[in-house]
Each structure stands twice: as structure tokens, then as C-alpha cells.
Design a protein around this motif. Sequence first.
Motif, PDB file in Angstrom:
ATOM      1  N   PRO B 136       0.840  -1.210   0.000  1.00  0.00           N
ATOM      2  CA  PRO B 136       0.000   0.000   0.000  1.00  0.00           C
ATOM      3  C   PRO B 136       0.873   1.258   0.000  1.00  0.00           C
ATOM      4  O   PRO B 136       1.925   1.282   0.632  1.00  0.00           O
ATOM      5  N   GLN B 137       0.458   2.262  -0.732  1.00  0.00           N
ATOM      6  CA  GLN B 137       1.136   3.563  -0.713  1.00  0.00           C
ATOM      7  C   GLN B 137       0.127   4.612  -1.146  1.00  0.00           C
ATOM      8  O   GLN B 137      -0.997   4.283  -1.528  1.00  0.00           O
ATOM      9  N   LYS B 138       0.540   5.859  -1.083  1.00  0.00           N
ATOM     10  CA  LYS B 138      -0.379   6.953  -1.410  1.00  0.00           C
ATOM     11  C   LYS B 138      -1.049   6.707  -2.767  1.00  0.00           C
ATOM     12  O   LYS B 138      -0.366   6.542  -3.782  1.00  0.00           O
ATOM     13  N   GLY B 139      -2.352   6.662  -2.773  1.00  0.00           N
ATOM     14  CA  GLY B 139      -3.090   6.499  -4.015  1.00  0.00           C
ATOM     15  C   GLY B 139      -3.125   5.075  -4.544  1.00  0.00           C
ATOM     16  O   GLY B 139      -3.686   4.818  -5.594  1.00  0.00           O
ATOM     17  N   ARG B 140      -2.485   4.151  -3.834  1.00  0.00           N
ATOM     18  CA  ARG B 140      -2.575   2.743  -4.255  1.00  0.00           C
ATOM     19  C   ARG B 140      -3.166   1.918  -3.115  1.00  0.00           C
ATOM     20  O   ARG B 140      -2.646   1.919  -2.007  1.00  0.00           O
ATOM     21  N   TYR B 141      -4.248   1.232  -3.408  1.00  0.00           N
ATOM     22  CA  TYR B 141      -4.994   0.536  -2.371  1.00  0.00           C
ATOM     23  C   TYR B 141      -5.032  -0.960  -2.639  1.00  0.00           C
ATOM     24  O   TYR B 141      -4.790  -1.409  -3.747  1.00  0.00           O
ATOM     25  N   ARG B 142      -5.356  -1.720  -1.611  1.00  0.00           N
ATOM     26  CA  ARG B 142      -5.480  -3.175  -1.768  1.00  0.00           C
ATOM     27  C   ARG B 142      -6.908  -3.566  -2.160  1.00  0.00           C
ATOM     28  O   ARG B 142      -7.145  -4.692  -2.561  1.00  0.00           O
ATOM     29  N   GLU B 143      -7.825  -2.641  -1.979  1.00  0.00           N
ATOM     30  CA  GLU B 143      -9.205  -2.835  -2.442  1.00  0.00           C
ATOM     31  C   GLU B 143      -9.598  -1.575  -3.184  1.00  0.00           C
ATOM     32  O   GLU B 143      -9.532  -0.475  -2.602  1.00  0.00           O
ATOM     33  N   PHE B 144      -9.960  -1.683  -4.429  1.00  0.00           N
ATOM     34  CA  PHE B 144     -10.380  -0.485  -5.177  1.00  0.00           C
ATOM     35  C   PHE B 144     -11.346  -0.902  -6.279  1.00  0.00           C
ATOM     36  O   PHE B 144     -11.394  -2.068  -6.681  1.00  0.00           O
ATOM     37  N   TYR B 145     -12.118   0.070  -6.755  1.00  0.00           N
ATOM     38  CA  TYR B 145     -13.131  -0.218  -7.758  1.00  0.00           C
ATOM     39  C   TYR B 145     -12.578  -0.080  -9.169  1.00  0.00           C
ATOM     40  O   TYR B 145     -11.777   0.808  -9.446  1.00  0.00           O
ATOM     41  N   GLN B 146     -13.041  -0.956 -10.050  1.00  0.00           N
ATOM     42  CA  GLN B 146     -12.826  -0.761 -11.484  1.00  0.00           C
ATOM     43  C   GLN B 146     -14.185  -0.589 -12.146  1.00  0.00           C
ATOM     44  O   GLN B 146     -15.196  -1.108 -11.664  1.00  0.00           O
ATOM     45  N   CYS B 147     -14.203   0.165 -13.241  1.00  0.00           N
ATOM     46  CA  CYS B 147     -15.452   0.472 -13.957  1.00  0.00           C
ATOM     47  C   CYS B 147     -15.198   0.164 -15.430  1.00  0.00           C
ATOM     48  O   CYS B 147     -14.789   1.036 -16.178  1.00  0.00           O
ATOM     49  N   ASP B 148     -15.421  -1.073 -15.824  1.00  0.00           N
ATOM     50  CA  ASP B 148     -15.017  -1.527 -17.155  1.00  0.00           C
ATOM     51  C   ASP B 148     -16.198  -1.636 -18.118  1.00  0.00           C
ATOM     52  O   ASP B 148     -17.298  -2.025 -17.716  1.00  0.00           O
ATOM     53  N   ALA B 149     -15.935  -1.355 -19.375  1.00  0.00           N
ATOM     54  CA  ALA B 149     -16.879  -1.688 -20.437  1.00  0.00           C
ATOM     55  C   ALA B 149     -16.094  -2.382 -21.542  1.00  0.00           C
ATOM     56  O   ALA B 149     -14.984  -1.959 -21.877  1.00  0.00           O
TER      57      ALA B 149
END
Lengths: 483, 483
Positions: B136-149
Motif C-alpha cells: 500500500p502507498q499513497k493512491g494505491r490501495y489493496r481494495e479499489f473499484y474498477q469500472c469496465d466496459a
Amino acid sequence: MAQKPSIPKGTRDFGPAEMARRNYIFDTIRSVYALYGFQQIETPAMENLSTLMGKYGEEGDKLLFKILDSGDFMRGVDPSILCEGGTPKLAACICEKGLRYDLTVPFARYVVQHREELTLPFRRFQIQPVWRADRPQKGRYREFYQCDADVVGSDSLLNEVELMQIIDEVFRRFGIRVCIKINNRKILTGIAEMIGQADKIVDITVAIDKLDKIGLDAVNAELAEDGIPAEAIERLQPIIKLSGTNEEKLATMRDFFGANRPSPDLPVREGVECSADDVQYSEIGLKGCDEVEFVLNTLHALQPCAVASGLSAGVELDLTLARGLNYYTGCIFEVKALDVEIGSITGGGRYDNLTGIFGMPGLSGVGISFGADRIYDVLNQLDLYPKEVSTATQLLFVNFGEAEAAYTLPALAACRQAGIRAEIYPDASKMKKQMQYANARAIPFVALAGESEMAAGTFTLKNMQTGEQRAVSTQQLIEAVLA
Amino acid sequence: MAQKPSIPKGTRDFGPAEMARRNYIFDTIRSVYALYGFQQIETPAMENLSTLMGKYGEEGDKLLFKILDSGDFMRGVDPSILCEGGTPKLAACICEKGLRYDLTVPFARYVVQHREELTLPFRRFQIQPVWRADRPQKGRYREFYQCDADVVGSDSLLNEVELMQIIDEVFRRFGIRVCIKINNRKILTGIAEMIGQADKIVDITVAIDKLDKIGLDAVNAELAEDGIPAEAIERLQPIIKLSGTNEEKLATMRDFFGANRPSPDLPVREGVECSADDVQYSEIGLKGCDEVEFVLNTLHALQPCAVASGLSAGVELDLTLARGLNYYTGCIFEVKALDVEIGSITGGGRYDNLTGIFGMPGLSGVGISFGADRIYDVLNQLDLYPKEVSTATQLLFVNFGEAEAAYTLPALAACRQAGIRAEIYPDASKMKKQMQYANARAIPFVALAGESEMAAGTFTLKNMQTGEQRAVSTQQLIEAVLA
């Protein structure tokens, strides 16, 4: 090459049709929660196991999905731990995190962790999946959504009233006819007290709960088997056979709890005679009756309200309702659908010490949880989805080739600008294939433009349901689809 | 008692204000996707590890969160496996499932698993969290959303056009000024071919990518260090220094790929002289130019469209754009915010064999992915959230006691009926405490009713911003809050 891929048992893929329906369910619940001043939060899928373990009983601990530590997870672990402690002990050494099992414990953790930022009372709602390593079976999944609302930091029974209004409003919007059952943990405690069987409260409730299915004699037989003395069973009979209106039930219970007898701690009321048999009196039982009565009366007062905000659902005081007996401390609710045979579709209640497990005692809470998966089943069985639920494509432009596509794109853009969900078939495939695509997708309108339409500046619009075709301008096309 | 509970590093709680903003982002993306005929699906958080392993490279395998099998996970596992294979081998024995790492592999698995139910081309979108055991670091998370098409089952470049329109429409709605960069993997392959360094394509792209930061001389030095011969570096110069309009860049590239020279496989064109130096010709490079040109021209043709559907964002052909070189096979896109220094906020491209890994070859796909977390940061920095994003309470009724609350409840119900997000302070606490609650929650209106209001059938409505107070009927109250 490989065999067809699959997903873990007990989990599900949701396709477009299911997603539209599920979004309708979540959006409806979300907007009612917001109308009542509840604020949404989300917590991580993973919690520290120290947060989760020991909160759901021994059985619950086994049903937690544990996440293997990343990297060299065996570093520092003596493999002999297996001989000493078995797999649970090893799991504790190699897993620091687990998937959330419900939304209540993460909420309690959230409240304690963010106590400085929160203004109490805090009304939060949360709609997220939870995971349980249950044996998968029909209607029971290893990944499913919960839709919870809770108020913490207020003892007021107005919270119970509002949660019941929320339940009623949600099911009114869904068009599902329901009965809301209410009970109070204090009444159950009072009953056990009055018959001198405080330690047998679980057995008593489990037995009474079966009345509908097995009948009175079998219930009494089960109580005797559980070791309840004949005298106590005798005293229970008016409770088991309790019927009538909510008012009548409450009157019976007040009498049972000795409302007309003097409390041992209170001065003898004037005009009430006191004998040796009359000293039995349950303060907590009567408190439970008061709480239920306040909630029912407050709802009743709203009933004739001009804006139709009184409950449309029936509310029934049901003494056989127990719901996680050791968890709740006040009012408890459960919702049954009237037109479908299915278990409880919503439940909730008051608990007096939610955050105590994380070192912040004395915070009372009350909450409800909608069972999205069962509501989905009920809506499906009764076919109650509004037509507008679908967010599928409304209009398909046929693609005859590069020139025709170029002619079509500005019209397509205009349709989208007007809010129409529209697409162009991307490839200049055979007409038949494109129409099959429109049919398979159940797209209600198809527009096409060949040489003659291009010359006239029009499109031919086909209504796929009626088969009707006509020449239209882009503006007419938009109006026809939106009509 | 216990220390303050916490959440696993790299994960986040989202409070009410953050949730309102995140929902605005997801809802905006969702509605634009739907407008373009994309259909939503969801897949389980857990996939079989056999689905996930080997799809993200060796590094990716290490970043997968693995889920410990439930029950006696060591049954049948020989502990000596540790000595032979180390922890990765043990992990494979005790973990059958993992958390999804992205939405692309689950989508490929979905398409293959549900091939019989799907109508191709299949346009799907998916907005769900993914999990990565990254540091983990600033702006990088272990859980985050993706919004794909993604669209699968169509080779048409109209899909690329529409995805760029979607990108443009989403950022137009957000009010974020962006530049959309486009390139084509075939052009990069062509460049490597033309200079005789097909195997050095990664090194070449990495070096060229740094032009902005380190300048031309340093780029050339790096190329030499990578073992690119001086002659090849010389031939690269026009590419590295490529500038001008997209049309000019394409003309230069066509020339570089030998558009004006005869193809070795084609008959010599009339009027074109052919010498020994002129035989170099890249079919694939020219194909890449054609593809980019088609997309740019089609977008350009929409530009003056009356309904403003042409792109509002600038589109720039950028040969230094590479994006996961081994994955994509055609057009690639990336979006940069113009007014905030931040990495790519959206990206995508065409891949020709997505489902091949699951035994269903020959299906071409093209897709994009919005980076919700970075978009959130950009919207925050530029303060671009519309006022209506908040779904917080609009009106609080003060609670002076039981009688006053009873007087208030019908008005509260009427407000909610009118769509106002309203609440009553549940407890009859001191006025000061209730007003502090309204302030802390930033509730814009407070209504109160004491004896005199009850006698008059009115409420006193206070505008918390202006401090203005006036007596209103329930109807006037509703109008004032909705105004």
C-alpha cells in the motif's frame, strides 16, 4: 483446450436481466433509507480477523472465510503447531484477515474507530455483500447482499417507529403485501421470569415457535421434555394460546406480568387487594409491553394521516418471535410476505451494547436488514417488477456498411442526447443476423437506412412488437421511441 | 478495554460524504454506459484460483489474495510439501479460491461459461471492487473499484469510436477537461519491424516514453545502452521527434512504413520507382495507421454535429503510448486530465484473444476502464461536484417531548411523501444539543413546534444558513425546503 471454467460453489454470476432487477431492489431501499435521514457508508470486504472472531459464536468462527497472508506466510510458524493445536490454530497463524460475515460487526467497528468524527445519534445504512462458508443449498449462498440500516446513540422508541415505517414504505413501493411482526425481548425475559424458568428461555421460545406447525399438545409435550415443570407449563398456557387484537394481547400480557398487582418494590396501590399469590410481578415484562404499546400507538396515530403515511401493512404482536435471542434487548421485528411461502424477508431489533465488544460500552442501537435475495425471489414469483426496471437498449440501428454507418452516427448521437439507450450494430453483417441480435436482446425498435433513406434524409423505423414500419426523420424517430 | 479497532492496511472505510461522491461517479459512468447499449453484469468476489493463476504474470500471481479452504484444510496435505515446494506449493494445496484481481479475467471466464446464453457481439459493463496484495502507498490501495466496459465478438472499429465517445461524454458530464491519447499496437509492431528490432519493442517503447522528461539525447543514449544498433536509432529519429497534427503524424508514419513504396507481395504500382533501398514496407504498420485514421475521421465527422455529440476532448495520436504491450493488439487509449497532475485516469484498447485462455479462441474484444479512485481525486482537487450530489438530510424536526413529537410526525411523513429527506431528532434532548446535531450534519433547515405552534397548527422554520425564522404551515414548510 481447457474444460469449461466455473465459479466457486455457492456464488453466482448476475447477468444483465438479473442486474436490472437487483439494482431496482437496491435503489428502492437506498432511496427510502435516504428519505428517513440515513447516511450510506461502506466498509472493506476484508476485516482483521481480530475484529471478526468470537462475534458470531463458535459456529460463526468456522464459517468465516479467512485470507491467507501474502508472501512467505509460514515464516516464523512452527509446523509442529499442527500437532498441538490442529488446523484452527494454524489458520490463526497464517491468516490475519477474513471476509466480512455481516454488516453489523463492521458497523460497530466503524463507529468505535471513527467515534471522534461521528455526530450521535448516527443513522447509517449499508448495502454490501457478505460471505459465509455455509454449506450451499437452495436459496442459501456463500456470497449475498445485506441491506442494513441502524441508529446508534439513541434510546428513543421513535427509532423503532421509523424503522417500521421504512419497512412499510419499502414493501409498499415493491408492491409486496406483508405482515410486520413485532415482539420485545423484555416480554420474553418477563415470561421466563414469571414462570420461574429464566434459564430455559431459549427452549421455551423454540417450542412456542412451533405452535403453527405442530399444535398445542405437541408444544406442551416438547416443553415437558425440555424439563419445564408441569406447573410452569400450566402458567404458560394463556401465553401460548394468546390471540385476538394487539390491544387484547397486550392486555393479557400486562395481566400476566401482574400489572394489576403491586410491585414488590412499590407501595401497594390503593384499592388493589394483595394476597400471597398476587406478589408475582415482572417489571421487565411490563416495560416490554410499554415499549410495544408506544410503537403501536404511535404508528396507529399516523394511520389516518392525509398523506397516506400510516402503515399499509398489518402489524402483529407475535410472542413467538425470538430472533437471535442473545443479541437483542428490546423490540424485535420480522416481516413475512403474505402471498409467497418463504421465510422472513426482513428483520431487526434493538441491541443495547453493540459497540461494547470494541471497548465503547453504553451505546444503544436499533436496526433492520432487508433480505435482498429473498425479496428478489418474491418479486420474481409475483412478477411485480415495474416495466421501467430494464435498462436495456431501446433502439438498434442496422449497419449496412461504411457509408450507411456514417449517415447513421449523427442520428445515433442525437438519440442518446435525448436519453435513448441506443446502439448501432458494429459490423456490416447480414441483415438476418442483425435482426436476430435485436430479437435476442429484446430491443423494441430497429431503425435502418439504405440508399433510398439516405437520399430522402430519413430512416425506416420498425416496431419489433407490432412489426409496423414507417419512414421517419431523426426527430420523429426520437419521439416514437420515447413515446 | 481493547485498543481501538482498525482495518487492514491498504483498505478504506467510506463515510457518508465520500459515499455520496463515489455514488455520483459510479452513477454517471453507469448511465453513460447504458446509453451506449452496454449491459451490466456482476461476478463473484471469489473466483477459483485455477481461473486467476497465470493470467497476470508471475508478479500478479503473488499479488492474488488467496482464501484458505474451509474446514480441515490440511487434510491430505503432506506437511513435507513445505520442504519440497515452499509456501507457493503449500498455498496451492490449502487454497482453492482467490479474490478477483481485475474485471477482465472474470469477464473472459463469464463469456466462456455463459457462451450459450450470450448473443454476440456482447457489450457488457461491470463496476465492482478488485483486490491486490500490493504494497500500500499513497493512491494505491489493496481494495479499489474498477469500472469496465468491453465489447466482445466484433472486429468493427466503430466499437473503438463509441468507446472514445463514452470516455468523452463521461468526462464532459464530470466537467473534467481531458486529452484522449490514442495509439495502435500495430504501429508499434511496425516500427520495430522497420528498424529490424522486433524483439526490442519493449525497450524501444520504454525509452521513447521518456522523451518528455529526459529529452532526445538521453533517449538516444538509452536506446544505445539497450543494444539498439546506431543505424536503427538513426531510422527511429523521425518517429521520436514526431510532432504536428494527427494528420501530419499519420502521413509521416505512412511514409516511414513505406506507403509510397511497393509492397513486396504486391505488383509494383505504376509511376513509382523501385530501388534496393525502397523495398522496406510494413503491412502491419500501415494497417495500424488505417485503423487510427478510421477512428479519428469518424469522430471528426461527428464533430460539427448539431447535437454536440462530437468529442469535446482533444484527441492526440501519441506513439509513445504503449499500455501493457503484450496484451493489446490494436487501438489503445489513455486519458490524461489537463488541469491536475495525475497519471492516466482511464485506459483501454483492443485485444484479439481474450477468451482463448479459457478454450474459446478467435473472439476479439475491445474495452475501457475508468479509474474511479483517481477520478475521485481529480473531482476533489478541482471541486467539481455538483451541489445535488449530496443525499444528506434536508430538514430536521426538533424534538421537545412526546406530545410535540406526536404533533410533528404527520408533518414529517408529509415532507417525506414530498421527497424531502427529513428526520426528527429521536430524543427530547436539550435544544442546544439538537441544534449542534443539525450543524454537525450540515442540515440546511430546522423546524420546531412548541406549545404556541401546536395551538396555531404551524411550525417555526429556521434557515440554518441565513438564520431567518418564520412561521409556516406544513405545506409552506415543504415548499420552502424544496425551493
